[in-house]
Write a protein that holds these residues in place. Structure first.
Motif, PDB file in Angstrom:
ATOM      1  N   MET A   1      -8.631  -1.743  -4.755  1.00 23.89           N
ATOM      2  CA  MET A   1      -8.653  -1.333  -3.346  1.00 23.89           C
ATOM      3  C   MET A   1      -8.975   0.155  -3.246  1.00 23.89           C
ATOM      4  SD  MET A   1      -8.205  -1.662  -0.072  1.00 23.89           S
ATOM      5  CE  MET A   1      -7.351  -3.172   0.320  1.00 23.89           C
ATOM      6  N   SER A   2      -9.956   0.462  -2.428  1.00 25.51           N
ATOM      7  CA  SER A   2     -10.346   1.846  -2.171  1.00 25.51           C
ATOM      8  C   SER A   2      -9.891   2.215  -0.763  1.00 25.51           C
ATOM      9  CB  SER A   2     -11.868   1.980  -2.303  1.00 25.51           C
ATOM     10  OG  SER A   2     -12.305   3.276  -1.992  1.00 25.51           O
ATOM     11  N   VAL A 117      -1.486   1.583   4.822  1.00 26.83           N
ATOM     12  CA  VAL A 117      -1.427   1.336   3.382  1.00 26.83           C
ATOM     13  C   VAL A 117      -0.204   0.496   3.023  1.00 26.83           C
ATOM     14  CG1 VAL A 117      -1.261   2.422   1.115  1.00 26.83           C
ATOM     15  CG2 VAL A 117      -2.679   3.472   2.895  1.00 26.83           C
ATOM     16  N   SER A 118       0.919   0.769   3.670  1.00 29.46           N
ATOM     17  CA  SER A 118       2.167   0.066   3.361  1.00 29.46           C
ATOM     18  C   SER A 118       2.050  -1.441   3.577  1.00 29.46           C
ATOM     19  CB  SER A 118       3.315   0.617   4.207  1.00 29.46           C
ATOM     20  OG  SER A 118       3.596   1.958   3.858  1.00 29.46           O
ATOM     21  N   LYS A 119       1.201  -1.850   4.499  1.00 33.64           N
ATOM     22  CA  LYS A 119       1.019  -3.278   4.774  1.00 33.64           C
ATOM     23  C   LYS A 119       0.382  -4.006   3.593  1.00 33.64           C
ATOM     24  CE  LYS A 119       0.392  -2.457   9.735  1.00 33.64           C
ATOM     25  NZ  LYS A 119      -0.582  -2.482  10.872  1.00 33.64           N
ATOM     26  N   MET A 120      -0.219  -3.241   2.675  1.00 34.38           N
ATOM     27  CA  MET A 120      -0.926  -3.853   1.547  1.00 34.38           C
ATOM     28  C   MET A 120      -0.113  -3.823   0.257  1.00 34.38           C
ATOM     29  SD  MET A 120      -3.573  -4.606   3.211  1.00 34.38           S
ATOM     30  CE  MET A 120      -4.002  -4.151   4.907  1.00 34.38           C
ATOM     31  N   ARG A 121       1.145  -3.458   0.339  1.00 32.48           N
ATOM     32  CA  ARG A 121       1.984  -3.354  -0.856  1.00 32.48           C
ATOM     33  C   ARG A 121       1.978  -4.649  -1.664  1.00 32.48           C
ATOM     34  NH1 ARG A 121       5.456   0.763  -1.874  1.00 32.48           N
ATOM     35  NH2 ARG A 121       5.818   2.309  -0.220  1.00 32.48           N
ATOM     36  N   GLY A 122       1.811  -4.507  -2.971  1.00 35.32           N
ATOM     37  CA  GLY A 122       1.883  -5.643  -3.877  1.00 35.32           C
ATOM     38  C   GLY A 122       0.658  -6.525  -3.905  1.00 35.32           C
ATOM     39  N   MET A 123      -0.400  -6.137  -3.218  1.00 37.37           N
ATOM     40  CA  MET A 123      -1.578  -7.016  -3.113  1.00 37.37           C
ATOM     41  C   MET A 123      -2.696  -6.677  -4.098  1.00 37.37           C
ATOM     42  SD  MET A 123      -1.804  -7.351   1.072  1.00 37.37           S
ATOM     43  CE  MET A 123      -3.282  -8.349   0.999  1.00 37.37           C
ATOM     44  N   PHE A 124      -2.687  -5.457  -4.661  1.00 31.18           N
ATOM     45  CA  PHE A 124      -3.822  -5.037  -5.477  1.00 31.18           C
ATOM     46  C   PHE A 124      -3.379  -4.425  -6.798  1.00 31.18           C
ATOM     47  CE2 PHE A 124      -5.127  -4.909  -1.037  1.00 31.18           C
ATOM     48  CZ  PHE A 124      -6.248  -5.731  -1.081  1.00 31.18           C
ATOM     49  N   ASP A 125      -4.189  -4.660  -7.833  1.00 32.06           N
ATOM     50  CA  ASP A 125      -3.889  -4.136  -9.167  1.00 32.06           C
ATOM     51  C   ASP A 125      -4.165  -2.637  -9.264  1.00 32.06           C
ATOM     52  OD1 ASP A 125      -3.109  -6.588 -10.150  1.00 32.06           O
ATOM     53  OD2 ASP A 125      -5.108  -7.123 -10.856  1.00 32.06           O
ATOM     54  N   ALA A 130      -9.111   8.092  -1.660  1.00 33.91           N
ATOM     55  CA  ALA A 130     -10.292   8.940  -1.809  1.00 33.91           C
ATOM     56  C   ALA A 130     -10.476   9.875  -0.621  1.00 33.91           C
ATOM     57  CB  ALA A 130     -11.534   8.071  -1.988  1.00 33.91           C
ATOM     58  N   SER A 131     -10.306  11.166  -0.858  1.00 33.97           N
ATOM     59  CA  SER A 131     -10.575  12.204   0.147  1.00 33.97           C
ATOM     60  C   SER A 131      -9.898  11.927   1.482  1.00 33.97           C
ATOM     61  CB  SER A 131     -12.092  12.378   0.342  1.00 33.97           C
ATOM     62  OG  SER A 131     -12.678  12.915  -0.818  1.00 33.97           O
ATOM     63  N   ILE A 132      -8.599  11.620   1.425  1.00 31.91           N
ATOM     64  CA  ILE A 132      -7.797  11.479   2.638  1.00 31.91           C
ATOM     65  C   ILE A 132      -6.540  12.335   2.471  1.00 31.91           C
ATOM     66  CG2 ILE A 132      -8.660   9.191   3.221  1.00 31.91           C
ATOM     67  CD1 ILE A 132      -6.090   8.011   2.093  1.00 31.91           C
ATOM     68  N   PRO A 133      -5.869  12.675   3.566  1.00 33.92           N
ATOM     69  CA  PRO A 133      -4.686  13.538   3.467  1.00 33.92           C
ATOM     70  C   PRO A 133      -3.597  12.917   2.603  1.00 33.92           C
ATOM     71  CG  PRO A 133      -5.437  13.343   5.744  1.00 33.92           C
ATOM     72  CD  PRO A 133      -6.201  12.338   4.962  1.00 33.92           C
ATOM     73  N   PRO A 134      -2.836  13.741   1.898  1.00 34.57           N
ATOM     74  CA  PRO A 134      -1.755  13.214   1.052  1.00 34.57           C
ATOM     75  C   PRO A 134      -0.684  12.466   1.844  1.00 34.57           C
ATOM     76  CG  PRO A 134      -1.667  15.620   1.197  1.00 34.57           C
ATOM     77  CD  PRO A 134      -2.969  15.207   1.772  1.00 34.57           C
ATOM     78  N   SER A 135      -0.590  12.719   3.138  1.00 38.19           N
ATOM     79  CA  SER A 135       0.380  12.005   3.971  1.00 38.19           C
ATOM     80  C   SER A 135       0.083  10.512   4.046  1.00 38.19           C
ATOM     81  CB  SER A 135       0.408  12.598   5.385  1.00 38.19           C
ATOM     82  OG  SER A 135      -0.884  12.530   5.977  1.00 38.19           O
ATOM     83  N   SER A 136      -1.145  10.120   3.681  1.00 37.51           N
ATOM     84  CA  SER A 136      -1.536   8.711   3.700  1.00 37.51           C
ATOM     85  C   SER A 136      -1.364   8.031   2.343  1.00 37.51           C
ATOM     86  CB  SER A 136      -3.001   8.572   4.138  1.00 37.51           C
ATOM     87  OG  SER A 136      -3.197   9.031   5.450  1.00 37.51           O
ATOM     88  N   VAL A 137      -0.985   8.810   1.338  1.00 35.93           N
ATOM     89  CA  VAL A 137      -0.869   8.287  -0.021  1.00 35.93           C
ATOM     90  C   VAL A 137       0.507   7.659  -0.233  1.00 35.93           C
ATOM     91  CG1 VAL A 137      -0.877   8.874  -2.480  1.00 35.93           C
ATOM     92  CG2 VAL A 137      -2.522   9.958  -0.924  1.00 35.93           C
ATOM     93  N   ILE A 138       0.519   6.387  -0.544  1.00 35.40           N
ATOM     94  CA  ILE A 138       1.753   5.637  -0.795  1.00 35.40           C
ATOM     95  C   ILE A 138       1.696   5.047  -2.199  1.00 35.40           C
ATOM     96  CG2 ILE A 138       3.170   3.669  -0.083  1.00 35.40           C
ATOM     97  CD1 ILE A 138       3.185   5.867   1.956  1.00 35.40           C
ATOM     98  N   TYR A 139       2.731   5.294  -2.985  1.00 32.77           N
ATOM     99  CA  TYR A 139       2.761   4.735  -4.338  1.00 32.77           C
ATOM    100  C   TYR A 139       3.259   3.302  -4.286  1.00 32.77           C
ATOM    101  CZ  TYR A 139       3.270   4.405  -9.363  1.00 32.77           C
ATOM    102  OH  TYR A 139       3.133   4.025 -10.678  1.00 32.77           O
ATOM    103  N   ASP A 140       2.462   2.401  -4.852  1.00 34.95           N
ATOM    104  CA  ASP A 140       2.793   0.982  -4.876  1.00 34.95           C
ATOM    105  C   ASP A 140       3.298   0.622  -6.271  1.00 34.95           C
ATOM    106  OD1 ASP A 140       2.919  -1.780  -4.805  1.00 34.95           O
ATOM    107  OD2 ASP A 140       1.044  -2.026  -3.703  1.00 34.95           O
ATOM    108  N   GLU A 141       4.598   0.370  -6.387  1.00 32.86           N
ATOM    109  CA  GLU A 141       5.204   0.041  -7.677  1.00 32.86           C
ATOM    110  C   GLU A 141       4.629  -1.241  -8.268  1.00 32.86           C
ATOM    111  OE1 GLU A 141       7.187   1.920  -9.291  1.00 32.86           O
ATOM    112  OE2 GLU A 141       7.909   3.366  -7.807  1.00 32.86           O
ATOM    113  N   GLY A 142       4.075  -2.100  -7.419  1.00 29.29           N
ATOM    114  CA  GLY A 142       3.538  -3.370  -7.904  1.00 29.29           C
ATOM    115  C   GLY A 142       2.126  -3.280  -8.435  1.00 29.29           C
ATOM    116  N   ALA A 143       1.481  -2.131  -8.253  1.00 25.26           N
ATOM    117  CA  ALA A 143       0.101  -1.956  -8.717  1.00 25.26           C
ATOM    118  C   ALA A 143       0.076  -1.548 -10.184  1.00 25.26           C
ATOM    119  CB  ALA A 143      -0.611  -0.905  -7.869  1.00 25.26           C
ATOM    120  N   ARG A 144      -0.972  -1.934 -10.852  1.00 28.33           N
ATOM    121  CA  ARG A 144      -1.160  -1.546 -12.246  1.00 28.33           C
ATOM    122  C   ARG A 144      -1.515  -0.067 -12.360  1.00 28.33           C
ATOM    123  NH1 ARG A 144      -2.512  -4.730 -16.683  1.00 28.33           N
ATOM    124  NH2 ARG A 144      -3.626  -3.677 -18.373  1.00 28.33           N
TER     125      ARG A 144
END
Length: 278
Positions: A1-2, A117-125, A130-144
């Motif tokens: 996911m990009s 982004v939070s709505k997509m938790r656990g859906m992608f490896d 890419a070039s978006i504010p850090p406020s939009s960055v969410i760490y997904d523990e379920g992603a590889r």
């Protein structure tokens, strides 16, 4: 996911903006789908992995045509949202040495949010911001693998957790001591790239190529590194793969002119890309 932007890129060959009342002529003036997330998504796809993009776009016939182009190639647009806003547009001045200058119109409403982004938790490896504010960055523990290339938002980065953070040399200076990632990848253009962290430090030389257009080269680098690194390859191999892929890209016009997996593998056989790790 990009995760990021889908822009309208207007690429024009010119050394700069002409003086008033002095028309300038060019042999190149083209429209491309653009934006770091778009460049990344296409590159991942061409390197043999499935690819989707999470973004918002302004409703426009031009944007619709660019979306069709992406969909026909195979980029998943399931998580693309059209809104009644003016689209993001980037005017790119391509210089004779292949370097570029950009003038951007970015509509903040079209930037994916942390809630999106939070709505997509656990859906992608693999998730790449890419070039978006850090406020939009969410760490997904379920992603590889979760990675971030802040681009123009590097100075706003406040230590948001990711597995890999990608920056160029100038952006790295803006990060200061706030890095919160397993690996830091510093892209140095013609001088190659470096990776350090998590008990590893690698330096890779750049390749000598005929530079035509550097637009999107960093996005191709990110995609190639992630494709290789996410399959349990050594950092050194991921670095070599990324350097070669981005070197092929700069020989072509447009940020979306990334190479195929076959092209990268063929160049790797002939490549003298030296990687030193310690």
């Amino acid at each position: 996911m990009s995760v990021g932007k889908l822009n309208v890129d207007i690429l024009v060959r010119a050394e700069g903006i002409p003086e008033p009342d002095r028309p300038m002529f060019t042999d190149l003036l083209k429209l491309f789908p653009g934006g770091s997330a778009t460049n990344y998504a296409l590159s991942v796809l061409r390197l043999g992995h499935s690819s989707k993009i999470l973004t918002k776009v302004g409703k426009s016939p031009i944007v619709k045509a660019l979306m069709t182009q992406l969909a026909e190639e195979g980029v998943g647009l399931d998580y693309l949202e059209e809104v009644n806003e003016e689209p993001n547009i980037t005017l790119i001045f391509l210089r004779s040495d292949g370097k570029v200058s950009m003038i951007r119109r970015t509509n903040p409403i079209l930037l994916p949010t942390a809630e999106d982004v939070s709505k997509m938790r656990g859906m992608f490896d693999v998730i790449h911001f890419a070039s978006i504010p850090p406020s939009s960055v969410i760490y997904d523990e379920g992603a590889r693998l979760v990675t971030y290339d802040p681009g123009p938002y590097a100075s706003e980065y406040g230590g948001e957790k990711v597995d890999v953070i990608f920056v160029n040399s100038e952006e790295y200076k803006r990060l200061g001591s706030r890095v919160n990632s397993k690996l830091v990848v510093v892209k140095r253009g013609a001088n190659g790239a470096a990776v350090f962290g998590d008990g590893v430090e690698c330096q890779g030389d750049g390749l000598k190529v005929n530079v035509l257009d550097t637009t999107g080269a960093g996005d191709v680098f990110d995609a190639a590194f992630n494709v290789k690194y996410s399959t349990d390859s050594e950092v050194s191999e991921a670095l070599r793969f990324a350097i070669v892929a981005s070197a092929i890209k700069v020989e072509r016009l447009g940020g979306v002119s990334s190479p195929s997996i076959h092209e990268v593998m063929e160049r790797l056989k002939k490549s003298n890309a030296k990687i030193n790790c310690r």
